[in-house]
Scaffold this active site. Structure first.
Site, PDB file in Angstrom:
ATOM      1  N   ASP A   1       0.863  -1.186   0.000  1.00 31.65           N
ATOM      2  CA  ASP A   1       0.000   0.000   0.000  1.00 31.65           C
ATOM      3  C   ASP A   1       0.897   1.234   0.000  1.00 31.65           C
ATOM      4  O   ASP A   1       2.011   1.197   0.519  1.00 31.65           O
ATOM      5  CB  ASP A   1      -0.916   0.025   1.235  1.00 31.65           C
TER       6      ASP A   1
ATOM      7  N   CYS B   1     -14.303  -1.243  -7.678  1.00 32.04           N
ATOM      8  CA  CYS B   1     -15.426  -0.617  -6.954  1.00 32.04           C
ATOM      9  C   CYS B   1     -15.840   0.672  -7.665  1.00 32.04           C
ATOM     10  O   CYS B   1     -16.466   1.547  -7.089  1.00 32.04           O
ATOM     11  CB  CYS B   1     -15.057  -0.348  -5.501  1.00 32.04           C
TER      12      CYS B   1
HETATM   13  N1  SAH Z   1      -8.249  -4.121   0.581  1.00 29.55           N
HETATM   14  C1  SAH Z   1      -8.544  -3.121   1.587  1.00 29.55           C
HETATM   15  C2  SAH Z   1      -9.142  -1.853   0.993  1.00 29.55           C
HETATM   16  C3  SAH Z   1      -8.333  -1.193  -0.114  1.00 29.55           C
HETATM   17  S1  SAH Z   1      -8.652   0.495  -0.292  1.00 29.55           S
HETATM   18  C4  SAH Z   1      -9.438  -3.727   2.663  1.00 29.55           C
HETATM   19  O1  SAH Z   1     -10.078  -4.766   2.446  1.00 29.55           O
HETATM   20  O2  SAH Z   1      -9.514  -3.149   3.735  1.00 29.55           O
HETATM   21  C5  SAH Z   1      -7.486   1.073  -1.397  1.00 29.55           C
HETATM   22  C6  SAH Z   1      -6.096   1.277  -0.821  1.00 29.55           C
HETATM   23  O3  SAH Z   1      -5.239   1.535  -1.917  1.00 29.55           O
HETATM   24  C7  SAH Z   1      -5.888   2.440   0.135  1.00 29.55           C
HETATM   25  O4  SAH Z   1      -5.366   1.959   1.324  1.00 29.55           O
HETATM   26  C8  SAH Z   1      -4.854   3.367  -0.550  1.00 29.55           C
HETATM   27  O5  SAH Z   1      -3.898   3.877   0.359  1.00 29.55           O
HETATM   28  C9  SAH Z   1      -4.206   2.434  -1.508  1.00 29.55           C
HETATM   29  N2  SAH Z   1      -3.665   2.995  -2.767  1.00 29.55           N
HETATM   30  C10 SAH Z   1      -4.237   3.835  -3.638  1.00 29.55           C
HETATM   31  N3  SAH Z   1      -3.491   3.985  -4.743  1.00 29.55           N
HETATM   32  C11 SAH Z   1      -2.391   3.214  -4.577  1.00 29.55           C
HETATM   33  C12 SAH Z   1      -1.241   2.913  -5.365  1.00 29.55           C
HETATM   34  N4  SAH Z   1      -1.092   3.443  -6.579  1.00 29.55           N
HETATM   35  N5  SAH Z   1      -0.324   2.058  -4.869  1.00 29.55           N
HETATM   36  C13 SAH Z   1      -0.477   1.506  -3.651  1.00 29.55           C
HETATM   37  N6  SAH Z   1      -1.545   1.732  -2.864  1.00 29.55           N
HETATM   38  C14 SAH Z   1      -2.487   2.573  -3.310  1.00 29.55           C
END
Ligand code: SAH
Length: 399
Positions: free
Chosen positions: A253, A343
């Site tokens: 992340d 989503c």
């Molecule tokens: N799978 C998680 C929810 C994901 S939400 C669960 O079940 O709780 C999306 C996440 O993607 C966020 O935490 C955000 O910080 C991260 N994010 C967004 N763009 C990103 C990127 N380019 N690389 C890495 N992380 C990213």
């Protein structure tokens, strides 16, 4: 009450009971009775061009979605109306027996529960309310009182900080709406696992409740596998994979804060923090780096943020989804499992399947979809409101 008169033929979607009226469908607003037209969030009558009554709706003067239907009937839109809708939503969750598996769940899911713009999530004994539209804002105080009466709880925290409020001409609001939170973070239990939820600052209303059943599915599928959890946030899928017996997990992340909470969640559930490799990096780059290093996995989870909130951004979003899915197919070992989500409201299940299919094709990989995934049952989709089905996912097996 002001009347909103539609252009000829534009009543069709309302007759199918779709709850949105776009500004382009409106012929005129009957301002005879009101000098300045209806106020933001005020209830208006929707009439066909011929003058037939169609529905009562909340007026959103600044939004492209100019009105959202409260009711297709002529019942009064008042305190009792909101009480009936809220009671029905609570009863639906009792029918689902949702509290058997979790103490954190969605109580009200906006349009799909007949309450456009209103999200209410319950975290243990705290309700978190998100008001997204002029209509839900107009009735917010009434709704808050009813929620306390109907649930017997004392605390509502407001998280009306989603970007879409801007389109409604509303400022962000964060803070206590009723009572106060006396323990933060709050520890929730979901399918026997514990997660700390920061109601004040966590994503959405604090946690991705919509992925509950999919996290459990990952737990069931992870045994003995080397797992890569992309966009892991606070480690929901990572912890489930570990508890499910994964051999190793790499969790990626871009947010250091989210990863710190992820580590905490592994500990909280008795897992070995060392069995997880935490990467504070960009997923697009990490996937390329792993490809260049020749790394491979038996299971990959892709749960990116919304690339396309609306259909207008669908094309650019499609490229993003294709890119990560293509790279994931390459990193998967034969027999490996890809759990991939979108989503984005602007990308429907059919388009998402096409994107994943073309990713596999370009990766030179053969794969099959073995399961279709969606948002948890406490996030229902009203049949007349397909937009409510925003979360779609596939479990794919690489042959
Ligand atoms: N799978 C998680 C929810 C994901 S939400 C669960 O079940 O709780 C999306 C996440 O993607 C966020 O935490 C955000 O910080 C991260 N994010 C967004 N763009 C990103 C990127 N380019 N690389 C890495 N992380 C990213």
């Amino acid at each position: 009450m002001a009347d909103l008169v539609l252009k000829p033929g534009r009543e069709k979607s309302l007759l199918r009971r779709h709850p949105w009226i776009f500004s382009g469908a409106i012929h005129h607003v009957d301002a005879l009775r009101q000098a300045q037209g209806p106020a933001s969030g005020e209830t208006v009558n929707l009439l066909s061009f011929k003058g037939d009554f169609l529905a009562q709706a909340a007026y959103s003067p600044t939004s492209q979605i100019r009105a959202r239907v409260w009711t297709f009937g002529n019942e009064a839109v008042d305190t009792d109306f909101f009480r009936r809708r809220i009671r029905a939503a609570i009863k639906q969750r009792l029918t689902l027996n949702i509290q058997r598996s979790t103490n954190a769940f969605r109580l009200i899911h906006a349009e799909s529960d007949g309450l456009p713009g209103l999200i209410v999530d319950r975290y243990v004994d705290v309700l978190v309310l998100q008001s997204l539209t002029a209509g839900s804002e107009f009735w917010k105080e009434t709704i808050a009182d009813i929620l306390l009466e109907e649930t017997g709880l004392g605390t509502i925290y407001e998280r009306s900080d989603a970007d879409v409020r801007e389109l409604e001409g509303l400022q962000p609001v964060i803070g206590p709406l009723r009572g106060s939170i006396n323990h933060s973070p709050l520890t929730i239990t979901e399918n026997k696992l514990k997660f700390n939820v920061n109601l004040e600052a966590g994503h959405k209303t604090g946690f991705y409740l919509d992925q509950r059943q999919n996290r459990l599915r990952v737990r069931e599928l992870a045994k003995g596998r080397d797992v890569l959890d992309c966009f892991c946030y606070t480690g929901g899928f990572t912890v489930n994979a570990l508890v499910g017996g994964a051999r190793s997990v790499v969790a990626v992340d871009s947010s250091a804060e989210a990863l710190a909470l992820g580590r905490e969640h592994v500990r909280l559930n008795g897992g070995q923090v060392e069995s997880v490799e935490w990467c504070e990096e960009d997923v697009f780059q990490v996937l390329r780096k792993f490809r260049d290093e020749g790394r491979s996995f038996d299971m990959i989870v892709l749960d990116p943020p919304k690339f396309a909130p609306t259909a207008a951004q669908a094309e650019k979003a499609s490229r993003g989804y294709k890119d990560i899915n293509l790279l994931a197919f390459k990193l998967l070992r034969p027999g490996g499992i890809l759990v991939t989500f979108s989503c984005s409201g602007g990308v429907d299940a059919t388009l998402f399947q096409k994107i994943v299919a073309s990713a596999a094709l370009d990766a030179g990989v053969e794969a099959q979809i073995v399961e279709h995934l969606s948002q948890a049952a406490d996030h229902p989709v009203a049949l007349n409101f397909p937009e409510g089905a925003y979360l779609k996912g596939f479990v794919c097996i690489k042959l």
